[in-house]
Structures are given as C-alpha cells and as structure tokens.
Design a protein around this motif. Sequence first.
Motif, PDB file in Angstrom:
ATOM      1  N   ALA A  73      38.034  32.050  51.924  1.00 15.48           N
ATOM      2  CA  ALA A  73      38.881  32.101  50.728  1.00 15.48           C
ATOM      3  C   ALA A  73      39.812  33.302  50.823  1.00 15.48           C
ATOM      4  CB  ALA A  73      38.019  32.196  49.474  1.00 15.48           C
ATOM      5  N   HIS A  74      41.098  33.050  50.591  1.00 16.94           N
ATOM      6  CA  HIS A  74      42.105  34.096  50.654  1.00 16.94           C
ATOM      7  C   HIS A  74      43.159  33.813  49.598  1.00 16.94           C
ATOM      8  CE1 HIS A  74      40.501  35.643  54.438  1.00 16.94           C
ATOM      9  NE2 HIS A  74      40.259  34.370  54.711  1.00 16.94           N
ATOM     10  N   SER A  93      39.370  40.107  50.186  1.00 14.68           N
ATOM     11  CA  SER A  93      39.350  38.795  49.529  1.00 14.68           C
ATOM     12  C   SER A  93      38.212  38.660  48.532  1.00 14.68           C
ATOM     13  CB  SER A  93      39.254  37.680  50.572  1.00 14.68           C
ATOM     14  OG  SER A  93      40.466  37.575  51.274  1.00 14.68           O
ATOM     15  N   GLU A  94      37.013  39.096  48.908  1.00 18.11           N
ATOM     16  CA  GLU A  94      35.867  38.953  48.013  1.00 18.11           C
ATOM     17  C   GLU A  94      36.105  39.700  46.704  1.00 18.11           C
ATOM     18  OE1 GLU A  94      31.196  40.181  48.069  1.00 18.11           O
ATOM     19  OE2 GLU A  94      32.004  39.254  49.892  1.00 18.11           O
ATOM     20  N   GLU A  95      36.646  40.915  46.789  1.00 15.89           N
ATOM     21  CA  GLU A  95      36.916  41.709  45.579  1.00 15.89           C
ATOM     22  C   GLU A  95      38.022  41.071  44.740  1.00 15.89           C
ATOM     23  OE1 GLU A  95      36.296  46.277  46.788  1.00 15.89           O
ATOM     24  OE2 GLU A  95      37.585  45.122  48.158  1.00 15.89           O
ATOM     25  N   ARG A  96      39.009  40.498  45.383  1.00 20.07           N
ATOM     26  CA  ARG A  96      40.099  39.857  44.638  1.00 20.07           C
ATOM     27  C   ARG A  96      39.565  38.704  43.791  1.00 20.07           C
ATOM     28  NH1 ARG A  96      45.161  39.488  48.933  1.00 20.07           N
ATOM     29  NH2 ARG A  96      45.439  41.736  49.131  1.00 20.07           N
ATOM     30  N   PHE A  97      38.698  37.883  44.379  1.00 23.72           N
ATOM     31  CA  PHE A  97      38.195  36.707  43.666  1.00 23.72           C
ATOM     32  C   PHE A  97      37.134  37.058  42.621  1.00 23.72           C
ATOM     33  CE2 PHE A  97      40.191  34.523  47.272  1.00 23.72           C
ATOM     34  CZ  PHE A  97      40.914  33.569  46.566  1.00 23.72           C
ATOM     35  N   SER A 148      47.093  39.566  39.028  1.00 19.00           N
ATOM     36  CA  SER A 148      48.255  39.694  39.893  1.00 19.00           C
ATOM     37  C   SER A 148      48.208  41.002  40.665  1.00 19.00           C
ATOM     38  CB  SER A 148      49.539  39.625  39.053  1.00 19.00           C
ATOM     39  OG  SER A 148      50.663  39.934  39.831  1.00 19.00           O
ATOM     40  N   ASN A 149      47.883  42.084  39.969  1.00 21.85           N
ATOM     41  CA  ASN A 149      47.796  43.395  40.619  1.00 21.85           C
ATOM     42  C   ASN A 149      46.691  43.425  41.676  1.00 21.85           C
ATOM     43  OD1 ASN A 149      49.906  44.346  39.055  1.00 21.85           O
ATOM     44  ND2 ASN A 149      48.570  45.327  37.552  1.00 21.85           N
ATOM     45  N   ALA A 150      45.558  42.815  41.382  1.00 22.01           N
ATOM     46  CA  ALA A 150      44.443  42.796  42.340  1.00 22.01           C
ATOM     47  C   ALA A 150      44.829  42.045  43.615  1.00 22.01           C
ATOM     48  CB  ALA A 150      43.203  42.164  41.711  1.00 22.01           C
ATOM     49  N   PHE A 151      45.508  40.889  43.465  1.00 24.34           N
ATOM     50  CA  PHE A 151      45.872  40.083  44.625  1.00 24.34           C
ATOM     51  C   PHE A 151      47.063  40.669  45.394  1.00 24.34           C
ATOM     52  CE2 PHE A 151      42.874  37.139  42.978  1.00 24.34           C
ATOM     53  CZ  PHE A 151      42.525  36.301  44.022  1.00 24.34           C
TER      54      PHE A 151
END
Length: 152
Positions: A29-30, A89-93, A80-83
């Motif tokens: 996942a990305h 990737s794990e932290e973003r999701f 939006s800021n996180a991505f």
Amino acid sequence: MIEATDFRDGMSLLTTAVNIVTTEGASGAHGFTASAVCSVTDNPPTLLVCMNQTSRSHAHFIDNKTLCVNVLGAQHEYISNAFASKLGSEERFQQGSWTEMATGAPVLEDALVSFDCEIEHIQEVGTHSVFMCRVVAIKKAEQQSGADESLV
C-alpha cells in the motif's frame, strides 16, 4: 524561454482539488498527495493522474497497475499533509479510515468522492509519468445532515 521556476510559480496560483492517490497490490500500500488529476472522458470514464518519477512510491504504482483518487475536503488537511510528508506508508495510512472497492486500492472512507481505477497507459513526459486510468468504481461521500438537497 520560460524558466521552470516562473512556470511553477504561475501554476501555484491555479486553483485545483487536492487528492490522495493510493495503490495496493503485490508492491504493498502506497499513496501520495496530488493536485495534478483531471477527467479525460466520461465514455469510458477515464482520469489522468500525473506523478513525479522520482517519488519513492512511483515504481509501486506501476507494479500494482491500480490506483484510487480520493478527493479531499478542507477537513482532510491533516491527511494531505501526512501523505505529502516523509512519513512511511504505514504511518500515512494510520491517518483517516480506509476501506477498498473493486481494485483493492485504499479508499478514504469520508473522501468527498473516490475514483477506483485501473492504470491502462503510462506516458513519460519530462520528470513525470502520466497515468491514464479507467474508472471501475466510484464512491461518493454520504450527504451531510441538514444539507440543502438542491446542492447535492
């Protein structure tokens, strides 16, 4: 000759939607924050998504051959800021609540609208890849209570 900085400065004034574009598949996942997304045609439903080739998730989108464009509202600024950050990737999701539709690409549950797509064609243009994406499923946000029906 137009300087790249002049072009970028001018384009920064062009108002556009902010999206989280995601993928899921053999490469994992990305996702990334993008504004370079637009419709191409409604028959067949097709979107165009531009992605910098130096992005760390670029190869994963090409490998997975799917993506989901999640259109954000003002309440999604933190996502939006996180991505757009250097988070993995794990932290973003971990931001927001995610589900999936037909392709398995992550769908932000409360996005204004999500377009689940298969990448049909990739064109390299300068520093970016242009993905031509066939829309295979669409999920619109639930109507907010008290919203004016005529505006929906």
